[in-house]
Design an enzyme around this catalytic site. Structure first.
Site, PDB file in Angstrom:
ATOM      1  N   THR A   8       9.647  10.617  -1.889  1.00 37.26           N
ATOM      2  CA  THR A   8       9.513  11.946  -2.345  1.00 37.26           C
ATOM      3  C   THR A   8       9.623  12.981  -1.284  1.00 37.26           C
ATOM      4  OG1 THR A   8       8.320  11.216  -4.303  1.00 37.26           O
ATOM      5  CG2 THR A   8       7.924  13.628  -3.544  1.00 37.26           C
ATOM      6  N   HIS A 163      10.346   4.143 -13.105  1.00 35.94           N
ATOM      7  CA  HIS A 163       9.044   4.278 -12.435  1.00 35.94           C
ATOM      8  C   HIS A 163       7.947   3.844 -13.220  1.00 35.94           C
ATOM      9  CE1 HIS A 163       6.400   4.913  -8.969  1.00 35.94           C
ATOM     10  NE2 HIS A 163       6.928   6.010  -8.616  1.00 35.94           N
ATOM     11  N   ASN A 166       2.631   2.981  -8.962  1.00 37.16           N
ATOM     12  CA  ASN A 166       2.065   3.855  -8.049  1.00 37.16           C
ATOM     13  C   ASN A 166       1.034   4.950  -9.140  1.00 37.16           C
ATOM     14  OD1 ASN A 166       4.377   2.992  -7.031  1.00 37.16           O
ATOM     15  ND2 ASN A 166       3.854   4.158  -5.309  1.00 37.16           N
ATOM     16  N   TYR A 168       1.230   6.157 -12.101  1.00 39.77           N
ATOM     17  CA  TYR A 168       2.162   7.363 -12.767  1.00 39.77           C
ATOM     18  C   TYR A 168       1.950   7.116 -14.215  1.00 39.77           C
ATOM     19  CZ  TYR A 168       2.838   9.354  -8.270  1.00 39.77           C
ATOM     20  OH  TYR A 168       2.825   9.867  -7.093  1.00 39.77           O
ATOM     21  N   ASN A 223      -3.330   6.529  -6.172  1.00 44.84           N
ATOM     22  CA  ASN A 223      -3.640   7.428  -7.351  1.00 44.84           C
ATOM     23  C   ASN A 223      -4.904   6.735  -8.255  1.00 44.84           C
ATOM     24  OD1 ASN A 223      -1.950   9.535  -6.963  1.00 44.84           O
ATOM     25  ND2 ASN A 223      -0.373   8.497  -7.817  1.00 44.84           N
TER      26      ASN A 223
END
Length: 259
Positions: A8, A163, A166, A168, A223
């Site tokens: 990112t 994705h 992580n 999300y 996260n």
């Protein structure tokens, strides 16, 4: 044989989170990699969790990515687009009309996102409390993935990566700590994997399995993620991916963010 993993950068041009000439230069400089996996790219405004990250849901964003792809190809490289929805890792400042972020269950993550505050100051802020998605909303999100995949194809990408890692949205469905649903999308491993696999099937319908990869992060804690059945879920998904004959499985090691 050496690939460039997604990183990112938060360099998309404003307004509109559009890839610019700077992005094209950045990726072209790295075209000697065996394959570039692009930075995570939100499939919708709802899927955004950080300011200035690029999208792939408007005509302008698609055109911006096309410039990036053309620059990479001109330099002899290959590039796939990573498709992203952050789920609960977001804030009303990033959402349309200041809406709450969405998630499998209304569980707030002990995590941060990056926003531009009303006075124009950028800042890392705690993620906001999400609302639980109704099952009737899930087909539209899967369609957002498919539409983003179609835009990526038109832009000239060599494939896409979904994705599912992580912490999300799709990872939130997979993990026991973030998915406390009692419908067909929660509970046992098969149910928790149902929506991520529906998304995969929607994207494969656009690209074919040979041009689609998936990123997972079993045992990852970034996260605020926890999963009591991480190994069993990873094995279940790997078998599901094998049945679909997708291009590759990309595993993020659990220690990359201190987990």
């Amino acid at each position: 044989r050496v690939w460039m993993a997604p990183l990112t950068r938060s360099r998309a041009a404003q307004p509109g989170d559009v890839p610019s000439e700077l992005n094209a230069e950045y990726y072209a400089q790295r075209a000697s990699a065996g394959l570039i996996v692009s930075e995570a790219t939100q499939i919708s405004q709802q899927g955004q969790g950080y300011a200035w990250t690029p999208g792939i849901y408007t005509e302008q964003q698609e055109a911006g990515w096309q410039r990036v792809v053309q620059a990479v190809h001109a330099a002899g490289g290959k590039i796939v687009l990573q498709l992203w929805h952050v789920g609960r890792i977001s804030h009303p400042l990033l959402q349309e009309n200041g809406a709450a972020p969405v998630a499998p269950s209304a569980i707030t993550a002990n995590a941060q996102c990056f926003v531009v505050q009303p006075d124009g100051t950028p800042a890392n802020v705690p993620t906001a409390s999400p609302r639980a998605l109704d099952s009737s909303e899930l087909p539209a999100i899967a369609q957002d993935y498919a539409a983003a995949a179609a835009r990526a194809k038109r832009a000239g990408f060599d494939g896409v990566e979904i994705h599912m890692a992580n912490g999300y949205l799709l990872d939130q469905f997979l993990c026991t700590g973030s998915n406390q649903r009692t419908d067909d999308y929660g509970g046992n491993i098969e149910n928790r994997a149902r929506f991520p696999l529906e998304v995969l099937d929607a994207v494969v319908a656009v690209w074919g399995p040979e041009r689609v990869g998936v990123r997972l992060s079993p045992f990852g804690t970034f996260n605020d993620m926890q999963d009591r059945e991480a190994e069993a879920m990873a094995v279940y998904l790997a078998r599901a991916f094998q049945e679909r004959e997708i291009a590759y499985l990309h595993i993020a090691e659990p220690d990359w963010a201190g987990g």
